[in-house]
Every structure is written in structure tokens, then in C-alpha cells.
Design a protein around this motif. Structure first.
Motif, PDB file in Angstrom:
ATOM      1  N   GLY A 130      28.142   6.168  -0.639  1.00 55.94           N
ATOM      2  CA  GLY A 130      27.084   5.388  -1.281  1.00 55.94           C
ATOM      3  C   GLY A 130      26.914   4.034  -0.630  1.00 55.94           C
ATOM      4  N   GLU A 131      28.040   3.389  -0.278  1.00 54.77           N
ATOM      5  CA  GLU A 131      27.973   2.080   0.361  1.00 54.77           C
ATOM      6  C   GLU A 131      27.366   2.179   1.749  1.00 54.77           C
ATOM      7  N   GLN A 132      27.704   3.242   2.495  1.00 56.27           N
ATOM      8  CA  GLN A 132      27.128   3.428   3.834  1.00 56.27           C
ATOM      9  C   GLN A 132      25.604   3.593   3.753  1.00 56.27           C
ATOM     10  N   ILE A 133      25.164   4.348   2.763  1.00 60.97           N
ATOM     11  CA  ILE A 133      23.718   4.543   2.606  1.00 60.97           C
ATOM     12  C   ILE A 133      23.043   3.237   2.224  1.00 60.97           C
ATOM     13  N   ARG A 134      23.643   2.506   1.287  1.00 63.09           N
ATOM     14  CA  ARG A 134      23.060   1.232   0.851  1.00 63.09           C
ATOM     15  C   ARG A 134      22.949   0.258   2.005  1.00 63.09           C
ATOM     16  N   ALA A 135      24.040   0.160   2.796  1.00 62.01           N
ATOM     17  CA  ALA A 135      24.039  -0.769   3.917  1.00 62.01           C
ATOM     18  C   ALA A 135      23.025  -0.351   4.977  1.00 62.01           C
ATOM     19  N   ALA A 136      22.895   0.981   5.222  1.00 62.17           N
ATOM     20  CA  ALA A 136      21.948   1.457   6.234  1.00 62.17           C
ATOM     21  C   ALA A 136      20.521   1.123   5.846  1.00 62.17           C
ATOM     22  N   VAL A 137      20.193   1.282   4.538  1.00 64.20           N
ATOM     23  CA  VAL A 137      18.836   0.963   4.090  1.00 64.20           C
ATOM     24  C   VAL A 137      18.569  -0.533   4.241  1.00 64.20           C
ATOM     25  N   GLN A 138      19.536  -1.347   3.860  1.00 58.29           N
ATOM     26  CA  GLN A 138      19.338  -2.792   3.990  1.00 58.29           C
ATOM     27  C   GLN A 138      19.190  -3.191   5.445  1.00 58.29           C
ATOM     28  N   ALA A 139      19.911  -2.464   6.333  1.00 50.49           N
ATOM     29  CA  ALA A 139      19.850  -2.788   7.758  1.00 50.49           C
ATOM     30  C   ALA A 139      18.505  -2.432   8.373  1.00 50.49           C
ATOM     31  N   LEU A 140      17.687  -1.665   7.673  1.00 49.54           N
ATOM     32  CA  LEU A 140      16.338  -1.379   8.185  1.00 49.54           C
ATOM     33  C   LEU A 140      15.489  -2.636   8.280  1.00 49.54           C
ATOM     34  N   GLN A 141      15.840  -3.619   7.445  1.00 48.55           N
ATOM     35  CA  GLN A 141      15.116  -4.906   7.426  1.00 48.55           C
ATOM     36  C   GLN A 141      13.619  -4.691   7.191  1.00 48.55           C
ATOM     37  N   CYS A 142      13.367  -3.753   6.255  1.00 43.88           N
ATOM     38  CA  CYS A 142      11.972  -3.502   5.877  1.00 43.88           C
ATOM     39  C   CYS A 142      11.548  -4.605   4.898  1.00 43.88           C
ATOM     40  N   GLY A 165       0.811  -1.213   0.000  1.00 46.58           N
ATOM     41  CA  GLY A 165       0.000   0.000   0.000  1.00 46.58           C
ATOM     42  C   GLY A 165       0.845   1.264   0.000  1.00 46.58           C
ATOM     43  N   HIS A 166       0.212   2.354  -0.361  1.00 47.59           N
ATOM     44  CA  HIS A 166       0.936   3.623  -0.478  1.00 47.59           C
ATOM     45  C   HIS A 166       1.393   4.174   0.870  1.00 47.59           C
ATOM     46  N   SER A 167       0.626   3.908   1.909  1.00 46.41           N
ATOM     47  CA  SER A 167       1.026   4.395   3.229  1.00 46.41           C
ATOM     48  C   SER A 167       2.331   3.748   3.656  1.00 46.41           C
ATOM     49  N   ALA A 168       2.437   2.443   3.444  1.00 50.65           N
ATOM     50  CA  ALA A 168       3.686   1.753   3.765  1.00 50.65           C
ATOM     51  C   ALA A 168       4.803   2.245   2.860  1.00 50.65           C
ATOM     52  N   GLY A 169       4.467   2.549   1.595  1.00 47.72           N
ATOM     53  CA  GLY A 169       5.464   3.069   0.668  1.00 47.72           C
ATOM     54  C   GLY A 169       6.017   4.404   1.144  1.00 47.72           C
ATOM     55  N   ASP A 170       5.116   5.265   1.659  1.00 45.93           N
ATOM     56  CA  ASP A 170       5.590   6.548   2.180  1.00 45.93           C
ATOM     57  C   ASP A 170       6.509   6.338   3.373  1.00 45.93           C
ATOM     58  N   GLU A 171       6.158   5.405   4.263  1.00 47.96           N
ATOM     59  CA  GLU A 171       7.005   5.122   5.416  1.00 47.96           C
ATOM     60  C   GLU A 171       8.367   4.597   4.974  1.00 47.96           C
ATOM     61  N   ALA A 172       8.368   3.803   3.913  1.00 46.04           N
ATOM     62  CA  ALA A 172       9.639   3.276   3.392  1.00 46.04           C
ATOM     63  C   ALA A 172      10.511   4.407   2.853  1.00 46.04           C
ATOM     64  N   LEU A 173       9.902   5.354   2.132  1.00 42.60           N
ATOM     65  CA  LEU A 173      10.672   6.476   1.598  1.00 42.60           C
ATOM     66  C   LEU A 173      11.225   7.343   2.731  1.00 42.60           C
ATOM     67  N   ILE A 174      10.422   7.504   3.785  1.00 45.79           N
ATOM     68  CA  ILE A 174      10.896   8.286   4.939  1.00 45.79           C
ATOM     69  C   ILE A 174      12.087   7.597   5.582  1.00 45.79           C
ATOM     70  N   GLY A 175      12.037   6.250   5.687  1.00 49.58           N
ATOM     71  CA  GLY A 175      13.158   5.513   6.256  1.00 49.58           C
ATOM     72  C   GLY A 175      14.409   5.635   5.414  1.00 49.58           C
ATOM     73  N   VAL A 176      14.266   5.550   4.095  1.00 54.47           N
ATOM     74  CA  VAL A 176      15.414   5.715   3.201  1.00 54.47           C
ATOM     75  C   VAL A 176      16.004   7.117   3.351  1.00 54.47           C
ATOM     76  N   ALA A 177      15.134   8.135   3.408  1.00 52.33           N
ATOM     77  CA  ALA A 177      15.603   9.510   3.564  1.00 52.33           C
ATOM     78  C   ALA A 177      16.361   9.676   4.870  1.00 52.33           C
ATOM     79  N   ARG A 178      15.898   9.020   5.933  1.00 54.92           N
ATOM     80  CA  ARG A 178      16.591   9.105   7.219  1.00 54.92           C
ATOM     81  C   ARG A 178      17.984   8.478   7.121  1.00 54.92           C
ATOM     82  N   CYS A 179      18.092   7.333   6.439  1.00 52.97           N
ATOM     83  CA  CYS A 179      19.403   6.699   6.252  1.00 52.97           C
ATOM     84  C   CYS A 179      20.353   7.609   5.472  1.00 52.97           C
ATOM     85  N   ILE A 180      19.828   8.278   4.465  1.00 54.28           N
ATOM     86  CA  ILE A 180      20.657   9.195   3.677  1.00 54.28           C
ATOM     87  C   ILE A 180      21.118  10.362   4.539  1.00 54.28           C
ATOM     88  N   ALA A 181      20.203  10.980   5.280  1.00 53.67           N
ATOM     89  CA  ALA A 181      20.539  12.145   6.099  1.00 53.67           C
ATOM     90  C   ALA A 181      21.555  11.797   7.183  1.00 53.67           C
TER      91      ALA A 181
END
Length: 527
Positions: free
Chosen positions: A426-438, A376-392
Motif C-alpha cells: 500500500g505504501e509503495q502504491i501511495r508513494a508511486a502515485v505521489q511521485a507522478l507529480q500530477c 475536466g473529465h479527460s484529465a480525470g481519465d488520464e489521472a485514473l490511468i496513471g494511478v492504475a499504472r502505479c498499482i499494476a
């Protein structure tokens, strides 16, 4: 200018209020000087009026004394019948109000003739007045002229205080032949002084040149006859024929403005004074009204300026917030694409001037459409927020910029960062997103992952900032095609190539190939 600096409004209002206050103070100072000037003019006019009145009456009385002396010198006058002799010697002016009797003393101080009686032998005065000052002074000084005595009371009552005016009678051979004396009641000066308007605390005084007080307003019998020699005011009186000054009375200690003058040829000093309180009483009332109005006006101006400044500050904050909203992605809180492109343009020009490396990361969420379809889109928005947090969390250096580039795609701009540093970030961001275990069952990795493409502009490698973005996008495309969840750096086939088609795929599975750093550039080899 004012809208950019709200505090300037307050500063301007304070300057304006200060200017208004300064003008008001200047006007009040002018009004104060005018009040003093008017009072000085009034005091000088009163002193002139009193001087002329006193001088005229003394002159009339002196003429009467001279007439007596002239009559005594006329042949046969002394042989006339008493009533006729009285008419010849004493004219009608002697009987005027406030004027006492005129009498003639012989060389021994005995009364020979008296204006109040026409018959003898009973003398109307004490037989011997030789000890009186108006007698002795003429006996000892042949050329004295008119003499004005110290105050005295024939009856001993304060209500009958008088002064004597006397002239010497000289014999044909120049010897002392007696004195002609006339008395003047001090009630004349009392009434004259009371008729002048000097305010509640004003004063007026008539004294002999030697400092003896003859009359003073406000009237007090105890002050008549006292001597003011040695007082500060008297010392000023004798320095000049006339003048004015601020002084404090020795009798009542009231500060006043004094106007004084010596009365013609007579040994008299007249002073007229207004108290400083009376001089400025009306000015104080007006100053209080004007000062209150000016203070209220200044307070109003400053208060309105403060309110206006607060409104400007709120407006500025709202505008700043709107500008921030216009540059910020509403979902993730990162910069939006418009703001990011402005940063890219600015940093590109700076890198071109300095020669420092400039790196760009493009990040795309893997299989995001499938994630939206499944969760669903709500979960998609939460996923994008999590990715943005990993980037920041991994882009913290001042000057670095992270943005949502569009949809599920993100971008990171790294000034003064070489290829190795960009690969590491880039690797730190990639690893952080994967570590979310979403959880993402549609992904081959079964969790949410991202693919990252990096590109670094150094020297003249790219001609435009757009070419740098295209290079990072090409690397991202290769990362997606290589199985996703990896970082691939753009490598041109030759130096100076602009968007070369040959690319070395350096991905997250080969960290040793990403360890190269270039410390000679001054940039960060490892972020």
C-alpha cells in the motif's frame, strides 16, 4: 467439446478421410482380385477349348492311321488294283485342310504306299526315310503307340512346317513291319491360336512333352522347334497335369499369368497366358478414376475441417476477448469489479482451507471530484490511468489481483500476504502515485494522491469475504479522515472480532509500526 478444441475437428477429419481411403483401398484391392479371377477363368476356358479342339483332330487323324494299319492286315488288300487299294487304305478325312499325306514305310524305311498317288513305280517320297525320328522311334520301341514328331519342313520353307503322326506296323509274329505316317501342317495350330482373344500381349504355346516348341502366339518362325527344357516355366509345366501360375516368358521376358494342361493321352503341353499388364489395364483405369475422386474427397474434407477449425479458433478468440472485456475495465485495463469479486471469493475459500493469510487493499483517489471540476473529465481519465499504472507496477506476483472497484476507487487482493506485506505494498502504491507529480491545486498536497486502507484475514478473524472487504473499507475511511495520502491498516480490538469498531490507525507516517512480519505462516512478510 469440438468448439473448445478446434484441432479436434482436424483430427476427426483426418480419421474420417483415412477411413474413406481405407475403404477405397479395400474396394480397389477387391476389384483387382476380381480382375485377376476373371482373367484366370477366361484363360482356363480358352485352354480347355483349344485342348479339346486339338485333341479331337489328333484323335481323328490317329483313327485314320489305325484304319490304314487295319487295311494292310486285311487278306487280299495288297492284291487289289492300285486305285481300289487307295480307297480302302486311305479314307476321305486324310485329305482335310491342313492335313498332309499319309504314307506307309516298310521295315527299311522305304515308301510303299502314299495317299497322294495311286500309281507306281515312281515313289512319291525319298526311297529311304529310315533316319527320320518317326521311323526310328517305332523300330526301337514296339509298344510306343502314337508318336508325334518334331517339326520339319519337307520343302525347306517356313511356310510348310509340319509335324508327323506315326504308328508302328507289326508283323503277325510281332516283328517290325514298318510305319504308317501322317503329316499335319502347323498352319492348323496357327489359325486356331489366332482365333482366340488374349489381349495385345497375350501368348499361347503348344509344345512336345520334351520341351520342343511346335507353335506359339505371337507367331515367329524362329521359335518353332526350339527346346525350352531348363526354363522356369517348362519346369512348372511338367510337375502337374494342369495348373496356373505367374511367370516370365523365356522368349520375350513378359510377365504373364499362365494356365497350362497336358492334352489327353498325347505327348503335348498347351499353355495359354495373359500379360499382367493386360489383366489389370481396365482395373488401373478405374483405380485411377476412383483414386482421384477419393483423393479429392479426402482433401476437401480436410480442407473444410481446417477452415472450420480456423473459424472455431477465431470464434474462440473472439469469445475469449469478449470474456476478457467483460472482466476488464475499459479505461484502466485492470480487472473490473465483477472479476475482482470472483477472485475474492475463490481466494477466500483457498485461504480458509490452507490457513494462509489473505490481504485486501482499497485505494481511493483523494479529492478526485475537485480534480475533475478543475481540469475536466479527460484529465480525470488520464489521472485514473496513471494511478492504475502505479498499482499494476507494484502488484506483480502471480495470484495477486488489481481492479478498478468503482469510480476513482481501486482494490488489490494479495493472497498469502500478511498485514506487514499489505502495508508495504500500500505504501509503495501511495508513494508511486505521489511521485507522478500530477498537479492538483485543490489538494492540500498540491499533487494527486491516494488513500489506502488495508485489512488482513488470518485464521478465523473474518467469517466471510464480505467482512474482509468491509474491514478494508473502514480502514480506508479512517485514512481519508486522518488527512488523506496515507495507508492505514485495519486492526480489530480483539482476536476473532468480525469488523470490530476499535481500530489501530497505522499510517504511512509510522513505518516502524508497519515492520512486523509473520514468517511462520509461509506468506510474504515483505512483498
Amino acid at each position: 467439446m469440438v468448439t473448445r478444441r478446434p484441432n479436434a475437428v482436424i483430427a476427426i477429419s483426418i480419421v474420417l478421410a483415412g477411413a474413406i481411403l481405407a475403404i477405397a483401398v479395400w474396394l480397389l484391392a477387391q476389384m483387382r482380385e476380381d480382375a485377376l479371377r476373371r482373367s484366370q477363368d477366361a484363360v482356363f476356358n480358352v485352354s480347355l477349348l483349344v485342348e479339346r479342339d486339338v485333341s479331337r483332330n489328333l484323335e481323328i487323324y490317329d483313327l485314320s492311321l489305325r484304319a490304314v494299319i487295319d487295311g494292310l492286315n486285311q487278306p487280299g488288300v495288297l492284291d487289289l488294283p492300285p486305285q481300289i487299294r487307295q480307297m480302302v487304305l486311305f479314307d476321305g478325312s486324310i485329305s482335310a485342310k491342313d492335313m498332309g499325306s499319309v504314307f506307309v514305310l516298310d521295315e527299311h524305311g522305304n515308301v510303299r504306299f502314299d495317299s497322294r498317288t495311286s500309281t507306281l513305280p515312281a515313289p512319291p517320297r525319298p526311297a529311304d526315310l529310315a533316319d527320320r525320328d518317326y521311323f526310328t522311334v517305332h523300330r526301337d520301341a514296339p509298344n510306343l503307340g502314337l508318336y508325334i514328331s518334331h517339326p520339319f519342313s519337307p520343302s525347306g520353307s517356313d511356310e510348310d512346317l509340319r509335324i508327323a503322326l506315326s504308328r508302328r506296323i507289326s508283323r503277325p509274329d510281332g516283328g517290325f513291319g514298318g510305319v504308317v505316317v501322317g503329316t499335319l501342317r502347323l498352319t492348323y495350330f496357327h489359325r486356331l491360336f489366332d482365333g482366340m482373344k488374349l489381349g495385345p500381349s497375350g501368348s499361347m504355346a503348344l509344345m512336345l512333352s520334351d520341351g520342343t516348341m511346335l507353335m506359339r502366339r505371337p507367331y515367329d518362325p524362329k521359335t518353332i522347334g526350339i527346346n525350352l527344357t531348363g526354363t522356369a516355366n517348362y519346369s512348372r509345366f511338367i510337375q502337374r497335369p494342369s495348373g496356373g501360375f505367374f511367370g516370365t516368358a523365356a522368349i520375350d521376358r513378359v510377365e504373364r499369368w499362365y494356365a497350362f494342361r497336358h492334352i489327353d493321352v498325347y505327348p503335348l503341353i498347351l499353355d495359354v497366358a495373359l500379360s499382367t499388364h493386360d489383366i489389370y489395364v481396365e482395373w488401373r483405369r478405374r483405380a485411377w478414376i476412383i483414386g482421384t475422386l477419393i483423393a479429392a474427397l479426402d482433401v476437401t474434407i480436410i480442407a473444410l475441417a481446417i477452415l472450420f477449425s480456423q473459424q472455431l479458433q477465431r470464434r474462440r478468440a473472439a469469445e475469449e476477448e469478449l470474456r476478457e472485456l467483460a472482466r476488464t475495465d475499459g479505461l484502466t485495463g485492470l480487472n473490473n469489479r465483477r472479476a475482482f469479486e470472483e477472485h475474492v471469493s475463490d481466494e477466500w475459500r483457498r485461504a480458509q482451507r490452507s490457513g494462509w493469510p489473505l490481504s485486501l487493499l482499497l485505494i481511493d483517489v483523494d479529492n478526485f471530484k475537485g480534480f475533475n471540476d478543475l481540469y475536466g473529465h479527460s484529465a480525470g481519465d488520464e489521472a485514473l490511468i496513471g494511478v492504475a499504472r502505479c498499482i499494476a507496477q507494484n502488484v506483480r506476483r502471480p495470484g495477486d489481483t488489481a481492479a478498478r472497484y468503482g469510480g476513482e476507487e481501486f482494490a488489490v487482493l494479495l493472497p498469502n500476504t500478511d498485514a506487514a506485506g499489505a502495508q508495504q505494498i500500500g505504501e509503495q502504491i501511495r508513494a508511486a502515485v505521489q511521485a507522478l507529480q500530477c498537479r492538483h491545486v485543490a489538494s492540500a498536497h498540491h499533487v494527486l494522491t491516494v488513500s489506502v486502507g488495508t485489512a488482513t484475514a488470518r485464521s478465523k478473524r473474518f467469517k466471510t469475504s464480505r467482512a474482509l472487504v468491509d474491514a478494508a473499507d473502514e480502514a480506508l475511511y479512517l485514512a481519508k479522515g486522518a488527512g488523506r495520502n496515507r495507508v492505514i491498516a485495519y486492526r480489530a480490538a480483539g482476536d476473532g472480532a468480525d469488523g470490530a469498531h476499535a481500530v489501530d490507525a497505522v499510517d504511512s507516517a509510522s513505518p516502524a509500526d508497519r515492520a512486523e512480519a509473520t514468517p511462520d505462516t509461509g506468506g510474504r512478510g515483505a512483498h
